[in-house]
Write a protein that holds these residues in place. Structure first.
Motif: not given
Length: 421
Positions: A224-225, A229-230, A350-352, A391-395
């Protein structure tokens, strides 16, 4: 109406945050004046070279890619207030050195490159410390509101800074603008000095060893993080290259002067300000679907900005693109911050920062190369299209995870303190 306004500005009732916000407003306005001045100087020195501008942008953001994970550990382990004071003093000194070279007439492209690299090193320390310091100023309950107000003053500075810089460059040249930026860092230093440490919301303990790999392991255990992040990484790398695309658009497409370039940047920033105020009412962690929808909307608007036929139409569409950019950035930030244990927040942020801003060097080289061969419009179109596709890939990945009963979170044992989603 009054209760709505009071809720929108609730964090400003806290003295420490008021001081910090006031100092940041002045300092960030100076920083955006510097962005315009630096870009204009590079184009003037190189005959409007897209590759040179891309190189300077890459050098300024490369240290975020190299050092920000280590800096996140510093933010978790040491006093963030003192880290921020030191970072702002060094940034001011660098700005003075470059301003003197410009005013003396001896500036060369390699001087600007060195300044950009030095400022990038400082920013690698400053950004995760500043982002995680906001939670110490206001506490967890007001963090979304304070984060949105932080975006609001950043956006206000992005309206005032570029517009003012364009006028000042036309009248006095880039050197005096850089000198004003150097002075503006003192506002943040004074504000931080006036902050009362006893009123900060600090953990009772700091980790003796804030190791980077522990922060990475913590993040990997939480899909969920990882998903937002990706998405932030792709959008930040290819979609958020306005420091490169807007000066090229102004000079090579519309053949505008510095003042007109400043107005294009101000139009983008004005939209960002609207979105920042709109998100001040957020109190809960946003859903992943909202984050992906915001990214898709931003990408679509960026494509339309790249296709706009006239200067006026472009400025108008950049206003709406600014709304989309900050709405997405705030949604992703809140999704990540509010799902992270305070003991890991510096390293996770920091990763973000690494994926959202640290990938800019690669993005600047890609967008700069595309813009050099196909024109400035192509850079905007590519950035917007990449944002929509990501956005489509993450969704889709999020949907598969929630509908697959066999899906389990990545990683092994869950570290203490926060949810996996």
């Amino acid at each position: 109406m009054k209760s709505t306004l009071a809720g929108a500005f609730q964090s400003l009732t806290i003295r420490n945050f008021r001081l910090f916000a006031a100092g940041q407003l002045v300092s960030v306005a100076g920083t955006w004046m510097m962005v315009v001045a630096q870009d204009w100087l590079v184009l003037s020195l190189t005959g409007d070279s897209a590759s040179a501008l891309g190189m300077v942008t890459a050098l300024q953001f490369a240290p975020l890619l190299l050092f920000t994970l280590y800096a996140g550990g510093l933010a978790d382990r040491y006093d963030k207030r003192r880290l921020l004071m030191g970072a702002n003093l060094v940034s001011g000194a660098l700005a003075v050195l470059l301003a003197v070279l410009v005013l003396a007439g001896g500036v060369r492209l390699w001087h600007v490159c060195l300044f950009a690299l030095g400022l990038g090193v400082v920013n690698a320390v400053e950004v995760p410390a500043r982002m995680s310091f906001v939670s110490e100023l206001v506490g967890a309950r007001l963090l979304p509101n304070a984060s949105a107000l932080s975006a609001a003053y950043f956006s206000s500075a992005r309206v005032v800074g570029p517009a003012l810089a364009g006028l000042l460059i036309s009248r006095f040249g880039t050197g005096w603008v850089m000198l004003l930026n150097a002075a503006s860092y003192l506002a943040t230093v004074v504000a931080l000095w006036m902050v009362r440490p006893g009123e900060l919301h600090r953990s009772d303990r700091r980790p003796e060893r804030a190791r980077v790999r522990d922060g990475i392991r913590y993040l990997v255990a939480r899909p969920g993080l990882i998903l937002p992040m990706v998405l932030a990484g792709v959008v930040g790398m290819l979609g958020f290259n306005f420091q490169l695309t807007l000066p090229l658009l102004a000079k090579t497409v519309f053949h505008a002067d510095a003042a007109a370039f400043g107005l294009l940047t101000a139009a983008l920033a004005a939209g960002s300000l609207v979105a920042a105020f709109a998100t001040t009412m957020r109190r809960a962690r946003p859903a992943l679907g909202l984050v992906t929808a915001a990214a898709a909307g931003f990408g679509t608007l960026e494509i339309l900005s790249g296709l706009a036929p006239t200067y006026t139409t472009t400025a108008l569409l950049l206003f709406f693109t600014g709304i989309g950019s900050i709405y997405f950035a705030q949604a992703a930030n809140h999704r990540i911050q509010l799902g992270t244990d305070p003991d890991y927040r510096g390293r996770v942020l920091a990763l973000y920062t690494l994926v959202f801003q640290g990938t800019t060097p690669l993005g600047a080289l890609i967008i700069g190369g595309v813009s050099g061969h196909l024109g400035a419009r192509a850079g905007l179109i590519l950035g917007g299209a990449a944002s929509v596709l990501a956005a489509a890939a993450v969704w889709g990945a999020g949907r598969r995870r929630t509908t697959d009963p066999a899906a389990t979170p990545a990683g092994g044992r869950q570290p203490r303190g926060a949810e996996r989603t």
